[in-house]
Every structure is written in structure tokens, then in C-alpha cells.
Design a protein around this motif. Structure first.
Motif, short mmCIF file in Angstrom:
data_model
loop_
_atom_site.label_atom_id
_atom_site.label_comp_id
_atom_site.label_asym_id
_atom_site.label_seq_id
_atom_site.Cartn_x
_atom_site.Cartn_y
_atom_site.Cartn_z
N ARG A 1 0.89 -1.14 -0.11
CA ARG A 1 -0.17 0.08 -0.15
C ARG A 1 0.87 1.25 0.05
N GLN A 2 0.35 2.37 -0.40
CA GLN A 2 0.83 3.54 -0.58
C GLN A 2 0.45 4.37 0.63
N VAL A 3 1.54 4.89 1.49
CA VAL A 3 1.45 5.84 2.61
C VAL A 3 2.04 6.86 2.58
N THR A 4 1.46 8.05 3.25
CA THR A 4 2.00 9.40 3.18
C THR A 4 1.96 9.76 4.54
N LEU A 5 3.13 10.34 5.19
CA LEU A 5 3.49 10.73 6.53
C LEU A 5 3.44 12.07 6.29
N MET A 6 2.81 13.00 7.06
CA MET A 6 2.71 14.49 6.87
C MET A 6 3.61 15.11 8.14
N CYS A 7 4.25 16.12 7.55
CA CYS A 7 5.04 16.92 8.41
C CYS A 7 5.01 18.50 8.35
N HIS A 8 4.51 19.20 9.10
CA HIS A 8 4.36 20.68 9.10
C HIS A 8 5.04 21.37 9.95
N GLN A 9 5.74 22.53 9.50
CA GLN A 9 6.40 23.43 10.65
C GLN A 9 6.10 24.96 10.76
N THR A 10 5.80 25.70 11.50
CA THR A 10 5.34 26.98 11.76
C THR A 10 6.52 28.16 11.61
N TRP A 11 7.69 27.66 11.78
CA TRP A 11 8.78 28.70 11.88
C TRP A 11 9.33 29.08 10.60
N SER A 12 9.05 28.67 9.44
CA SER A 12 9.68 28.97 8.22
C SER A 12 11.02 28.63 7.94
N HIS A 13 11.49 27.60 8.76
CA HIS A 13 12.91 27.17 8.58
C HIS A 13 13.05 26.77 7.18
N SER A 14 14.23 27.01 6.65
CA SER A 14 14.45 26.66 5.28
C SER A 14 14.81 25.04 5.23
N TYR A 15 15.57 24.53 6.16
CA TYR A 15 16.16 22.98 6.04
C TYR A 15 15.02 22.17 6.91
N MET A 16 14.40 20.94 5.98
CA MET A 16 13.59 20.24 6.79
C MET A 16 14.30 18.76 6.49
N PHE A 17 14.06 17.76 7.33
CA PHE A 17 14.51 16.46 7.47
C PHE A 17 13.58 15.23 7.56
N TRP A 18 13.67 14.05 6.99
CA TRP A 18 13.25 12.86 7.48
C TRP A 18 14.19 11.83 7.85
N TYR A 19 13.94 11.39 8.92
CA TYR A 19 14.59 10.20 9.49
C TYR A 19 13.88 9.08 9.87
N ARG A 20 14.37 7.92 9.86
CA ARG A 20 13.76 6.67 10.61
C ARG A 20 14.61 6.32 11.82
N GLN A 21 13.96 5.77 12.61
CA GLN A 21 14.44 5.46 13.99
C GLN A 21 14.35 4.01 14.27
N ASP A 22 15.45 3.27 14.15
CA ASP A 22 15.19 1.55 14.36
C ASP A 22 16.32 1.33 15.54
N LEU A 23 15.73 0.43 16.30
CA LEU A 23 16.78 -0.12 17.37
C LEU A 23 18.04 -0.66 16.73
N GLY A 24 19.29 -0.27 17.35
CA GLY A 24 20.43 -0.45 16.93
C GLY A 24 21.08 0.17 15.72
N HIS A 25 20.53 1.05 15.16
CA HIS A 25 20.69 2.04 13.94
C HIS A 25 20.62 3.41 14.23
N GLY A 26 19.80 3.65 15.38
CA GLY A 26 19.82 5.23 15.54
C GLY A 26 18.85 5.95 14.86
N LEU A 27 19.34 7.11 14.39
CA LEU A 27 18.57 7.84 13.38
C LEU A 27 19.17 7.90 12.15
#
Lengths: 114, 111
Positions: A17-43
């Protein structure tokens, strides 16, 4: 509310299935990032964006797609979810003030792929 | 390839003791080294950070020690408290460029 928000907070989906995760910030920061966190792998960085319409791959981009048409939004799409994509996903944005470069993280989305 | 190596994976300390977490990096282009603290169910939050032009930075009970020649840096938590129980991540970056995080250390402070 000011800050960085993610939705949904929890999601269960099925393989393929297709899944979309949403992210919204109110500061107008230029840089944005997506991480995944898994045990033993950190971020681990999936994708990042320096500004609207500018995105770049991180360490583990395969199976993910991002877009950034507006500065404040940075959605992450899993085009065909796999069990290996079961993880906690964090969105972050960066604020640079003087000698401090701080990444502000959202509360995370816990995704389970069955 | 892990850009930043962190140890130990887990740490148990008595209340009032000193917690020490170590990190090492290879890329000499890194010029910013933050530590993040994460409580269960929350996103990581910046705890303290250092630039390579100083060897130590202290904020309250938290101190970063930085050894540029060895490409190592560590977090010391003095007088550890149960409220410090959390996961700690070290990171390295080229300022506004992407951050490279360590694998995390789960700290438990026993009352």
C-alpha cells in the motif's frame, strides 16, 4: 500551535500500500529532514530539503519519495510499503542562530507494515 | 558506513554518579557536534553542542569533552539523576548540512 507537527502519530498498513506521512512546521525554517529510527541503527536520514522545491537523498532513500511545494510542509510517501519500512519516522527542521545549529524534531509517527 | 560511532549502547548508573558516553568520527570536515536527548515517545531534543575550536563545553551538569586530534568527543553527566534516564545521541555535521547521528545510548539512572 507553533512548532513542528507530524500526522498521523500511529499508522498500520499492509504490504504494497501507499502511505504518506505528513510534516508541518510553523517557523519557516529553510531546512527540513526525514529520519527513521530503528533499534541498533539510531537515526538514519531518509531525505532532506534545503528549501521549497529542493530535495536531496540521505542515507536510506530507497522506497521513499518526498516533495516540498511549500516551505512549511514536507510530506514523505512510501510508494509501496514493505515490512522493512516498519519504523518510527521523525521529521525535523533546522534553526541556525549564532553559534547554535539546532534541529527541532516532531513527535514522530510509528508506522507498522503488516 | 556509520559516520559517527557511539558507545556504549546502554548504560546503568547509580544516582549521583557520573555517566559517560563516547563518540568517534572520521570525517575531518565535520565542524559541529551536538548531543540530543530523547525520552520515550518523544522526538530528540538538543541538549548541548560544541564546535571544534574548543576542547570542552559545560552547561550545568552536562559537559562535552572534545579531542580533535583523536576525532573523539564525549558527554559527561555529573551527579546523574533518575530524570536523566533517556536515550542520548551524538551527532556531527558540516553546519547547515545534514546531521550524522550515532546509534544512541540508553541511560538508566537507578535511584
Amino acid at each position: 500551535d507553533a512548532g513542528i507537527t507530524q500526522s498521523p502519530r500511529y499508522k498500520i498498513t499492509e504490504t504494497g500500500r501507499q502511505v504518506t506521512l505528513m510534516c508541518h512546521q510553523t517557523w519557516s525554517h529553510s531546512y527540513m529532514f526525514w529520519y527513521r529510527q530503528d533499534l541498533g541503527h539510531g537515526l538514519r536520514l531518509i531525505y532532506y530539503s534545503a528549501a521549497a522545491d529542493i530535495t536531496d537523498k540521505g542515507e536510506v532513500p530507497d522506497g521513499y519519495v518526498v516533495s516540498r511545494s511549500k516551505t512549511e510542509n514536507f510530506p514523505l510517501t512510501l510508494e509501496s510499503a514493505t515490512r522493512s519500512q516498519t519504523s518510527v519516522y521523525f521529521c525535523a527542521s533546522t534553526s541556525t542562530r549564532g553559534m547554535v545549529n539546532e534541529q527541532f524534531f516532531g513527535p514522530g509517527t510509528r508506522l507498522t507494515v503488516l | 558506513q556509520q559516520q559517527v560511532k557511539q558507545s556504549p549502547q546502554s548504560l546503568i548508573v547509580q544516582k549521583g554518579g557520573i555517566s559517560i558516553i563516547n563518540c568517534a568520527y572520521e570525517n575531518t570536515a565535520f565542524d559541529y557536534f551536538p548531543w540530543y536527548q530523547q525520552f520515550p515517545g518523544k522526538g530528540p531534543a538538543l541538549l548541548i553542542a560544541i564546535r571544534p575550536d574548543v576542547s570542552e563545553k559545560k552547561e550545568g551538569r552536562f559537559t562535552i569533552s572534545f579531542n580533535k586530534s583523536a576525532k573523539q568527543f564525549s558527554l559527561h553527566i555529573m551527579d546523574s539523576q533518575p530524570g536523566d534516564s533517556a536515550t542520548y545521541f551524538c551527532a556531527a555535521s558540516n553546519w547547515e548540512d545534514q546531521f550524522y547521528f550515532g546509534t544512541g545510548t540508553s541511560l538508566t539512572v537507578i535511584p
